[in-house]
Write a protein that holds these residues in place. Structure first.
Motif, short mmCIF file in Angstrom:
data_model
loop_
_atom_site.label_atom_id
_atom_site.label_comp_id
_atom_site.label_asym_id
_atom_site.label_seq_id
_atom_site.Cartn_x
_atom_site.Cartn_y
_atom_site.Cartn_z
N CYS A 66 44.56 24.24 112.53
CA CYS A 66 43.55 24.62 111.54
C CYS A 66 44.21 25.00 110.22
CB CYS A 66 42.72 25.80 112.05
SG CYS A 66 41.80 25.42 113.57
N ALA A 67 43.48 24.78 109.15
CA ALA A 67 44.01 25.04 107.81
C ALA A 67 44.01 26.53 107.50
CB ALA A 67 43.17 24.29 106.77
N HIS A 68 45.05 26.96 106.77
CA HIS A 68 45.08 28.34 106.27
C HIS A 68 43.99 28.53 105.22
CE1 HIS A 68 46.65 32.18 104.91
NE2 HIS A 68 46.68 31.71 103.67
N GLN A 69 43.78 27.50 104.41
CA GLN A 69 42.73 27.53 103.39
C GLN A 69 42.26 26.10 103.18
OE1 GLN A 69 43.87 29.29 99.67
NE2 GLN A 69 41.92 28.82 98.67
N ALA A 70 41.20 25.73 103.88
CA ALA A 70 40.70 24.35 103.80
C ALA A 70 40.08 24.10 102.44
CB ALA A 70 39.68 24.10 104.90
N GLY A 71 40.31 22.90 101.90
CA GLY A 71 39.75 22.53 100.62
C GLY A 71 38.41 21.80 100.78
N ASP A 92 49.47 22.91 104.38
CA ASP A 92 49.86 23.66 105.56
C ASP A 92 50.96 22.93 106.30
OD1 ASP A 92 47.83 25.82 105.47
OD2 ASP A 92 46.44 24.13 105.70
N SER A 135 52.01 28.06 104.75
CA SER A 135 51.30 27.20 103.82
C SER A 135 51.81 27.46 102.42
CB SER A 135 49.79 27.46 103.88
OG SER A 135 49.52 28.79 103.49
N HIS A 169 45.54 22.20 95.79
CA HIS A 169 45.26 21.95 97.19
C HIS A 169 46.31 22.64 98.06
CE1 HIS A 169 42.12 18.90 96.46
NE2 HIS A 169 42.85 18.59 95.40
N CYS A 170 45.85 23.31 99.09
CA CYS A 170 46.73 24.05 99.98
C CYS A 170 47.38 23.11 100.98
CB CYS A 170 45.94 25.13 100.70
SG CYS A 170 46.91 26.13 101.83
N SER A 196 50.49 26.72 98.27
CA SER A 196 49.42 26.25 97.41
C SER A 196 50.05 25.69 96.16
CB SER A 196 48.48 27.40 97.06
OG SER A 196 47.46 26.94 96.20
#
Length: 407
Positions: A272-277, A292, A382, A289-290, A384
């Motif tokens: 799973c993404a740390h911070q999904a865009g 990971d 991750s 865009h983050c 950024s």
């Protein structure tokens, strides 16, 4: 193309034609046997009209005409044996068989012509679809790769789901996505994104920069005349992946797409993404865009998929449990995993999906990578990346199609 394409005008094999022609001929034989066994009463001659009509459904015009000639001759021979060949009833029956035979031959010719046209259209469609969604090579650098696509439209091999892969100087770059909607409109949007990917995937930009470029490409398309009204309705959920050749890691950018599964013996972990865009094409002014980073070592297998897989329902309305089914798989090769999941998915959904579905399996075989001396922590890390300056270089030219770079 891997499979040989046969010409559209190819005739049926001799053994297939022989088996089909036996059906109306068998009917003629049965009617003749009944007439011989019971001369006069009951007289089954009028049933001969069924033979050429049946032949028109399964045979070509020449064999249909031959069936009609045999049926007409049979009718006249029995009328002569009964001594009433020139009676009004017998002449009416003979005329009916002859007229039905001529009409059946005409219909058979029209059916064959339409079938040839449909075959040619399907071949052209298949070529066009393969140009849009190119097959992935089984080996890309040190990786083993396999993909499967299940289109919701029966006559189409692709729809709104998409995937592509390319080799870079240091590894393999992949894209998987899902265009909003399905059908020809979704295919058009998918072709645009795939063209942009193939045109720039090989350039030495970071994954965050490359994602920003693809987002801009989709926005460019929505800015075209006639497309502005659809700007808020058209978007693409996507996931960009970089897999270095000599590092046991994988870098992922999530753009509103379901997370991939990392498969290890008896274990399936969602990355799973740390911070999904947000999805591509929404024209949102985001700073970056983050990216990971996850462990992806020797023997690991990465499963990418679209929501058409996880949202497939069985007759009771239950979703397909992809994570549980993938965790129980004990095979070794990516193509075997996809074949297993494909069969299981179709069985779960009753043989047909309501939405397009795509899956990609990537394996990093054992003994093919050099591990870093410092291992990643248990949780992913991750970074950024802000919108890069080098993106202006990519924006200098519109997306163009380019061949996938092999290993």
């Amino acid at each position: 193309m891997a499979s040989e394409k046969r010409p559209a005008s190819r005739r049926r094999p001799w053994y297939e034609a022989r088996g089909l022609v036996a059906i109306p001929l068998a009917l003629i034989v049965v009617i003749t046997s009944v007439n011989l066994a019971t001369p006069g009463h009951p007289y089954a001659g009028p049933l001969l009209i069924v033979a050429p009509v049946l032949a028109a459904v399964t045979l070509g015009p020449w064999l249909t005409t031959l069936t009609g000639v045999l049926a007409s001759a049979d009718q006249m021979i029995f009328a002569a044996l009964l001594g009433d060949l020139h009676s009004a009833q017998r002449m009416t029956e003979i005329f009916a068989v002859v007229a039905a035979s001529a009409f059946a031959a005409l219909l058979s010719g029209m059916r064959e012509r339409k079938a040839r046209e449909l075959t040619r259209v399907r071949q052209v469609s298949e070529i066009a679809q393969n140009l849009v969604l190119r097959p992935l090579p089984p080996r890309m650098g040190p990786l083993r790769v396999a993909a499967v696509y299940l289109a919701a439209e029966r006559e189409m091999k692709i729809g709104g789901d998409l995937y592509a892969a390319a080799r870079t100087a240091h590894g393999t770059r992949l894209l998987i996505g899902d265009v909003r909607g399905k059908g020809l409109t979704a295919v058009s949007d998918a072709a645009l994104l795939l063209s942009a990917f193939r045109g720039a995937a090989h350039r030495q930009t970071s994954l965050a920069e490359f994602t920003a470029y693809l987002d801009a490409s989709v926005c460019w398309n929505l800015a075209e005349p006639g497309e502005k009204d659809l700007a808020q309705e058209c978007f693409v959920t996507a996931m960009l992946i970089d897999i270095p050749d000599h590092s046991p890691t994988v870098q992922i950018v999530h753009c509103g797409h379901p997370p991939p599964l990392r498969l290890r013996p008896g274990q399936a972990t969602a990355l799973c993404a740390h911070q999904a865009g947000p999805p591509l094409g929404l024209q949102l002014d985001i700073p970056g865009h983050c990216v990971d980073t996850f462990d992806f070592g020797h023997g690991d297998l990465l499963l990418l998929y679209t929501d058409g897989v996880t949202e497939a329902r069985d007759p009771r309305g239950d979703f397909y449990p992809l994570t549980e089914r993938a965790a129980t798989w004990s095979g070794e090769r990516p193509e075997e995993l996809l074949e297993h999941l494909r069969t299981d998915l179709l069985a779960h959904a009753g043989g047909r999906l309501d939405d397009d579905a795509a899956m990609i399996a990537i394996e990093r075989p054992a003994g093919r990578i050099r591990h870093n001396t410092t291992a990643l922590p248990h949780k992913h890390r991750s970074e950024s990346a802000s919108r890069p300056k080098r993106l202006d270089v990519l924006r200098g030219s519109r997306p163009f199609a380019a061949p996938i770079f092999g290993p």
